[in-house]
Design a protein around this motif. Structure first.
Motif, mmCIF file in Angstrom:
data_model
loop_
_atom_site.group_PDB
_atom_site.id
_atom_site.type_symbol
_atom_site.label_atom_id
_atom_site.label_comp_id
_atom_site.label_asym_id
_atom_site.label_seq_id
_atom_site.Cartn_x
_atom_site.Cartn_y
_atom_site.Cartn_z
ATOM 1 N N THR A 33 0.829 -1.209 0.000
ATOM 2 C CA THR A 33 0.000 0.000 0.000
ATOM 3 C C THR A 33 0.861 1.255 0.000
ATOM 4 O OG1 THR A 33 -1.745 -1.175 1.182
ATOM 5 C CG2 THR A 33 -1.836 1.222 1.212
ATOM 6 N N LEU A 34 1.896 1.277 0.835
ATOM 7 C CA LEU A 34 2.770 2.449 0.886
ATOM 8 C C LEU A 34 3.503 2.668 -0.435
ATOM 9 C CD1 LEU A 34 4.252 2.095 4.479
ATOM 10 C CD2 LEU A 34 2.493 3.687 3.688
ATOM 11 N N ILE A 35 4.004 1.583 -1.031
ATOM 12 C CA ILE A 35 4.657 1.699 -2.332
ATOM 13 C C ILE A 35 3.647 2.146 -3.387
ATOM 14 C CG2 ILE A 35 5.752 0.362 -4.179
ATOM 15 C CD1 ILE A 35 7.143 -1.262 -1.964
ATOM 16 N N GLY A 36 2.449 1.608 -3.327
ATOM 17 C CA GLY A 36 1.406 1.998 -4.272
ATOM 18 C C GLY A 36 0.998 3.450 -4.131
ATOM 19 N N ILE A 37 0.886 3.928 -2.906
ATOM 20 C CA ILE A 37 0.522 5.334 -2.690
ATOM 21 C C ILE A 37 1.623 6.243 -3.214
ATOM 22 C CG2 ILE A 37 0.140 7.092 -0.920
ATOM 23 C CD1 ILE A 37 -1.305 4.892 0.701
ATOM 24 N N ALA A 38 2.881 5.908 -2.892
ATOM 25 C CA ALA A 38 3.994 6.726 -3.395
ATOM 26 C C ALA A 38 4.039 6.686 -4.921
ATOM 27 C CB ALA A 38 5.309 6.231 -2.802
ATOM 28 N N ALA A 40 1.488 6.080 -6.929
ATOM 29 C CA ALA A 40 0.317 6.801 -7.440
ATOM 30 C C ALA A 40 0.525 8.308 -7.364
ATOM 31 C CB ALA A 40 -0.929 6.407 -6.670
ATOM 32 N N LEU A 41 1.116 8.758 -6.276
ATOM 33 C CA LEU A 41 1.393 10.191 -6.177
ATOM 34 C C LEU A 41 2.385 10.627 -7.250
ATOM 35 C CD1 LEU A 41 1.585 10.632 -2.313
ATOM 36 C CD2 LEU A 41 -0.160 11.529 -3.848
ATOM 37 N N LEU A 42 3.444 9.835 -7.428
ATOM 38 C CA LEU A 42 4.425 10.150 -8.454
ATOM 39 C C LEU A 42 3.805 10.059 -9.844
ATOM 40 C CD1 LEU A 42 7.403 10.701 -9.256
ATOM 41 C CD2 LEU A 42 7.704 8.220 -9.288
ATOM 42 N N GLY A 43 3.110 8.957 -10.111
ATOM 43 C CA GLY A 43 2.470 8.791 -11.411
ATOM 44 C C GLY A 43 1.370 9.801 -11.666
ATOM 45 N N GLY A 44 0.597 10.107 -10.649
ATOM 46 C CA GLY A 44 -0.459 11.112 -10.793
ATOM 47 C C GLY A 44 0.089 12.499 -11.030
ATOM 48 N N PHE A 45 1.200 12.816 -10.344
ATOM 49 C CA PHE A 45 1.842 14.107 -10.569
ATOM 50 C C PHE A 45 2.353 14.200 -12.006
ATOM 51 C CE2 PHE A 45 5.774 16.622 -10.650
ATOM 52 C CZ PHE A 45 5.255 17.855 -10.288
ATOM 53 N N LEU A 46 3.001 13.132 -12.473
ATOM 54 C CA LEU A 46 3.504 13.136 -13.846
ATOM 55 C C LEU A 46 2.366 13.164 -14.855
ATOM 56 C CD1 LEU A 46 6.465 10.612 -13.571
ATOM 57 C CD2 LEU A 46 6.577 13.105 -13.738
ATOM 58 N N ALA A 47 1.269 12.454 -14.563
ATOM 59 C CA ALA A 47 0.112 12.469 -15.465
ATOM 60 C C ALA A 47 -0.492 13.856 -15.551
ATOM 61 C CB ALA A 47 -0.933 11.464 -15.007
ATOM 62 N N SER A 48 -0.546 14.559 -14.412
ATOM 63 C CA SER A 48 -1.120 15.902 -14.443
ATOM 64 C C SER A 48 -0.228 16.874 -15.204
ATOM 65 C CB SER A 48 -1.365 16.409 -13.022
ATOM 66 O OG SER A 48 -0.138 16.598 -12.354
ATOM 67 N N GLY A 71 4.177 3.913 -11.977
ATOM 68 C CA GLY A 71 4.967 4.469 -10.877
ATOM 69 C C GLY A 71 5.100 3.486 -9.726
ATOM 70 N N ALA A 72 4.020 2.799 -9.398
ATOM 71 C CA ALA A 72 4.068 1.801 -8.330
ATOM 72 C C ALA A 72 4.948 0.624 -8.721
ATOM 73 C CB ALA A 72 2.658 1.320 -7.995
ATOM 74 N N ALA A 73 4.889 0.215 -9.990
ATOM 75 C CA ALA A 73 5.728 -0.897 -10.449
ATOM 76 C C ALA A 73 7.205 -0.531 -10.389
ATOM 77 C CB ALA A 73 5.332 -1.306 -11.867
ATOM 78 N N VAL A 74 7.541 0.691 -10.783
ATOM 79 C CA VAL A 74 8.937 1.138 -10.724
ATOM 80 C C VAL A 74 9.422 1.166 -9.281
ATOM 81 C CG1 VAL A 74 10.424 3.161 -11.071
ATOM 82 C CG2 VAL A 74 8.906 2.405 -12.895
ATOM 83 N N LEU A 75 8.618 1.687 -8.387
ATOM 84 C CA LEU A 75 9.009 1.723 -6.979
ATOM 85 C C LEU A 75 9.076 0.319 -6.380
ATOM 86 C CD1 LEU A 75 7.079 4.830 -5.630
ATOM 87 C CD2 LEU A 75 9.489 4.628 -6.200
ATOM 88 N N LEU A 76 8.214 -0.581 -6.827
ATOM 89 C CA LEU A 76 8.243 -1.957 -6.343
ATOM 90 C C LEU A 76 9.507 -2.677 -6.807
ATOM 91 C CD1 LEU A 76 6.503 -3.864 -4.664
ATOM 92 C CD2 LEU A 76 5.431 -4.626 -6.776
ATOM 93 N N VAL A 77 9.911 -2.450 -8.046
ATOM 94 C CA VAL A 77 11.160 -3.030 -8.541
ATOM 95 C C VAL A 77 12.340 -2.475 -7.748
ATOM 96 C CG1 VAL A 77 12.734 -3.086 -10.523
ATOM 97 C CG2 VAL A 77 10.318 -3.590 -10.838
#
Length: 93
Positions: A33-38, A40-48, A71-77
């Motif tokens: 969840t924490l990796i996903g939130i980070a 999502a925030l990173l990916g959402g910021f870039l998407a915006s 973004g979550a996949a990159v952080l998970l890797v």
């Protein structure tokens, strides 16, 4: 988009990224969840910034979801690469 929407998006993006990224899973739902939130925030910021998605409509936009999952996949890797050593030192005894 509100912070609650980013948390929900992050939870779902983290779970999807966990299914997409191969490897042994040594962490649980909280880390995912924490990796996903980070992510999502990173990916959402870039998407915006890249796709010019703004406001509440951004939550239902496909580009935001794709960027959040990516973004979550990159952080998970990155997490897998760091956690692979398990905190062991590189010295041999």
């Amino acid at each position: 988009m509100g912070i609650i929407a980013w948390i929900v998006l992050g939870l779902l993006a983290g779970m999807i990224a966990k299914m997409l990224v191969p490897g042994r899973d040594g962490h649980g739902l909280v880390i995912t969840t924490l990796i996903g939130i980070a992510g999502a925030l990173l990916g959402g910021f870039l998407a915006s910034r890249v796709f010019h998605v703004a406001g509440v409509q951004g939550f239902f936009n496909l580009s935001t979801w794709v960027c959040a999952i990516a973004g979550a996949a990159v952080l998970l890797v990155a997490y897998h690469l760091v956690a692979r050593n398990g905190g062991r030192s590189y010295r041999r005894r």
